[in-house]
Design a protein around this motif. Structure first.
Motif, PDB file in Angstrom:
ATOM      1  N   LEU A   1      54.181   4.742  11.365  1.00  0.00           N
ATOM      2  CA  LEU A   1      53.642   4.889  10.155  1.00  0.00           C
ATOM      3  C   LEU A   1      53.213   3.177  10.079  1.00  0.00           C
ATOM      4  CD1 LEU A   1      57.976   4.928   9.490  1.00  0.00           C
ATOM      5  CD2 LEU A   1      56.403   6.692   8.600  1.00  0.00           C
TER       6      LEU A   1
ATOM      7  N   THR B   1      61.847   6.646   1.383  1.00  0.00           N
ATOM      8  CA  THR B   1      62.661   5.273   1.447  1.00  0.00           C
ATOM      9  C   THR B   1      62.035   4.087   1.152  1.00  0.00           C
ATOM     10  OG1 THR B   1      64.051   5.640   3.595  1.00  0.00           O
ATOM     11  CG2 THR B   1      64.911   6.822   1.781  1.00  0.00           C
ATOM     12  N   GLN B   2      61.430   4.262   2.906  1.00  0.00           N
ATOM     13  CA  GLN B   2      60.067   3.126   3.189  1.00  0.00           C
ATOM     14  C   GLN B   2      59.427   2.495   2.062  1.00  0.00           C
ATOM     15  OE1 GLN B   2      59.150   3.832   7.003  1.00  0.00           O
ATOM     16  NE2 GLN B   2      60.850   4.083   7.911  1.00  0.00           N
TER      17      GLN B   2
ATOM     18  N   GLN C   1      60.995   1.414  -0.871  1.00  0.00           N
ATOM     19  CA  GLN C   1      61.674  -0.019  -0.875  1.00  0.00           C
ATOM     20  C   GLN C   1      59.798  -1.296  -0.768  1.00  0.00           C
ATOM     21  OE1 GLN C   1      64.864  -1.316  -0.447  1.00  0.00           O
ATOM     22  NE2 GLN C   1      63.792  -3.302  -0.576  1.00  0.00           N
ATOM     23  N   ARG C   2      59.120  -0.648  -0.432  1.00  0.00           N
ATOM     24  CA  ARG C   2      58.010  -1.187  -0.732  1.00  0.00           C
ATOM     25  C   ARG C   2      57.395  -1.469  -2.344  1.00  0.00           C
ATOM     26  NH1 ARG C   2      55.997   1.203   3.972  1.00  0.00           N
ATOM     27  NH2 ARG C   2      54.658   2.281   3.325  1.00  0.00           N
TER      28      ARG C   2
ATOM     29  N   ASP D   1      54.274   9.186   1.853  1.00  0.00           N
ATOM     30  CA  ASP D   1      54.856   9.778   1.939  1.00  0.00           C
ATOM     31  C   ASP D   1      55.559  10.110   3.014  1.00  0.00           C
ATOM     32  OD1 ASP D   1      55.422  11.136   0.713  1.00  0.00           O
ATOM     33  OD2 ASP D   1      57.400  10.881  -0.535  1.00  0.00           O
TER      34      ASP D   1
ATOM     35  N   LYS E   1      62.167   9.676   5.573  1.00  0.00           N
ATOM     36  CA  LYS E   1      63.045   8.724   6.201  1.00  0.00           C
ATOM     37  C   LYS E   1      61.314   7.603   5.211  1.00  0.00           C
ATOM     38  CE  LYS E   1      65.097   9.521   9.548  1.00  0.00           C
ATOM     39  NZ  LYS E   1      65.337  10.083  11.576  1.00  0.00           N
ATOM     40  N   VAL E   2      60.331   8.138   5.353  1.00  0.00           N
ATOM     41  CA  VAL E   2      59.479   7.338   4.998  1.00  0.00           C
ATOM     42  C   VAL E   2      59.248   7.590   3.552  1.00  0.00           C
ATOM     43  CG1 VAL E   2      56.467   7.824   5.299  1.00  0.00           C
ATOM     44  CG2 VAL E   2      57.470   8.497   7.265  1.00  0.00           C
TER      45      VAL E   2
END
Length: 402
Positions: free
Chosen positions: A16, A104-105, A108-109, A96, A101-102
């Motif tokens: 990631l 949601t990261q 957020q970015r 993504d 999980k990716v």
């Protein structure tokens, strides 16, 4: 399909960290405010575009991302005035990996980078968890390929989709299998993703309603390549048709292995199978496959011919699947900003809900859940290496279907 839709195995943290943010304006910093005044009195309006840009679904993701970029480029040429300044729309593209999980990261970015709106994510498995983050931040999200009914059943006021859902696809496919193909004994396989399992469940219910029987349910994963044990087990039940809820990366090898063990019954899938990549992976063994698309056929899209020419000129590539929809989703987002006279999410979100837009894919308006009104489903069969339309069920309101 897209493929919502499917969920990849979670990538390692180190991988990631190596993932770099992509943008059609690479010089822009990720932390730049949504509507920062640039030189010459411009207003920079960032639009997030979330897709799998690496991995087995990258061909879907790049196609979708390019649709967003083409729409932004055209909007920039129009010199749209927002908040008293000329707006410059900048696409911030993120990978993504079709992984929740990716995703949601990535979400957020986007929030931290103060994007004005988001187009995506490509898959339901990525979109549903990401949508909670956008909802909490008040950032509008317009999905162009998310087909899980759950996406708009969460009660969020900022989520919209411009394509039909899997409940409609499952019903159309089951009705065609039992009513048109006259098959009664049906086996079902899914890839256990949000997209694949949800679609298979909807199809199974619709088969029973139509008078058919599900003689076997099996499952695999969205990274599997060997289906021999599953198919051998199914063969013993003497099915008259096999339905797969999943994507082209597994469906292609699956049809080849079906033929290898002498399982010659028709194969059926939905929009995750209705791709050029499936044709390539399945080869001659893919001939005769049935699949749906959650939307109008290219021939029925009022603006497809012109869009196709522009797309090929801009990217020197053929349209894979969802580029027309991501293009329309982006134009819908920008149109709402124009009507509100602002790129501030709280100001243009009410206008987005009231959308009445004539897009490349057809008329776009949303119901109270954020679903497109009168979403359509089109059915195809693979003939001589080309997807040929075999039927387009009458449109049904997404809210009624759910």
């Amino acid at each position: 399909m897209f493929i919502y839709r499917t969920t990849l195995i979670a990538a390692a943290v180190a991988a990631l960290a190596a993932c770099s943010q992509q943008s059609d304006k690479p010089e822009a910093a990720a932390s730049e405010p949504t509507a920062a005044a640039a030189s010459g009195g411009e207003l920079v309006v960032k639009i997030g575009s979330a897709n799998p840009l690496t991995g087995p679904f990258a061909h879907w993701g790049r196609d979708s991302d390019n649709g967003v970029k083409l729409a932004a480029e055209e909007a920039n040429a129009e010199k749209i005035q927002l908040d008293g300044k000329t707006a410059r729309f900048e696409v911030v593209s993120e990978d993504d990996q079709a992984d929740p999980k990716v995703a949601t990261q990535v979400a957020q970015r986007f929030v931290d980078g103060q994007v004005a709106g988001v187009i995506g994510h490509l898959t339901s498995g990525a979109s549903i968890p990401a949508s909670r983050i956008y909802s909490e931040a008040g950032i509008p999200m317009v999905a162009a390929s998310v087909t899980s009914p759950k996406f708009t059943q969460q009660g969020y006021k900022n989520t919209f989709r411009i394509i039909a859902n899997d409940l409609q696809q499952g019903q159309a496919l089951a009705k065609f299998a039992v009513g048109n193909l006259k098959v009664k004994r049906i086996a079902i396989i899914d890839d256990r993703t949000t997209y694949g399992q949800g679609l298979a469940d909807d199809f199974a219910k619709a088969v029973e309603t139509a008078g058919g029987t599900v003689v076997k349910r099996e499952y695999t994963s969205n990274s599997a390549t060997d289906f021999m044990a599953i198919l051998t087990s199914i063969k013993g039940e003497k099915p008259e048709l096999i339905f797969y809820g999943g994507m082209d990366a597994q469906a292609g090898p699956m049809v080849k292995q079906m033929k290898k063990i002498g399982l010659t019954v028709p194969f059926m899938g939905a929009d995750g199978v209705n791709t050029a990549e499936f044709v390539k992976l399945g080869g001659k063994d893919a001939e005769g496959t049935y699949a749906s698309s959650a939307g109008a056929s290219k021939a029925a899209m009022p603006g497809f011919a012109s869009f196709n020419d522009k797309f090929k000129k801009a990217f020197n590539a053929d349209i894979q699947a969802y580029a027309p929809y991501t293009y329309d989703a982006t134009r819908v987002l920008i149109d709402a900003m124009k009507r509100a006279g602002s790129a501030t999410p709280a100001k243009y979100l009410p206008e987005l809900a009231k959308t009445q837009f004539e897009g490349v894919t057809g008329p776009i308006a949303f119901d109270e859940k954020g679903d497109i009104k009168n979403g359509s489903v089109t059915l195809y069969q693979l003939k001589n290496g080309q997807w040929a339309e075999v039927g387009a069920p009458a449109p049904a309101a997404a809210s009624a279907a759910q």
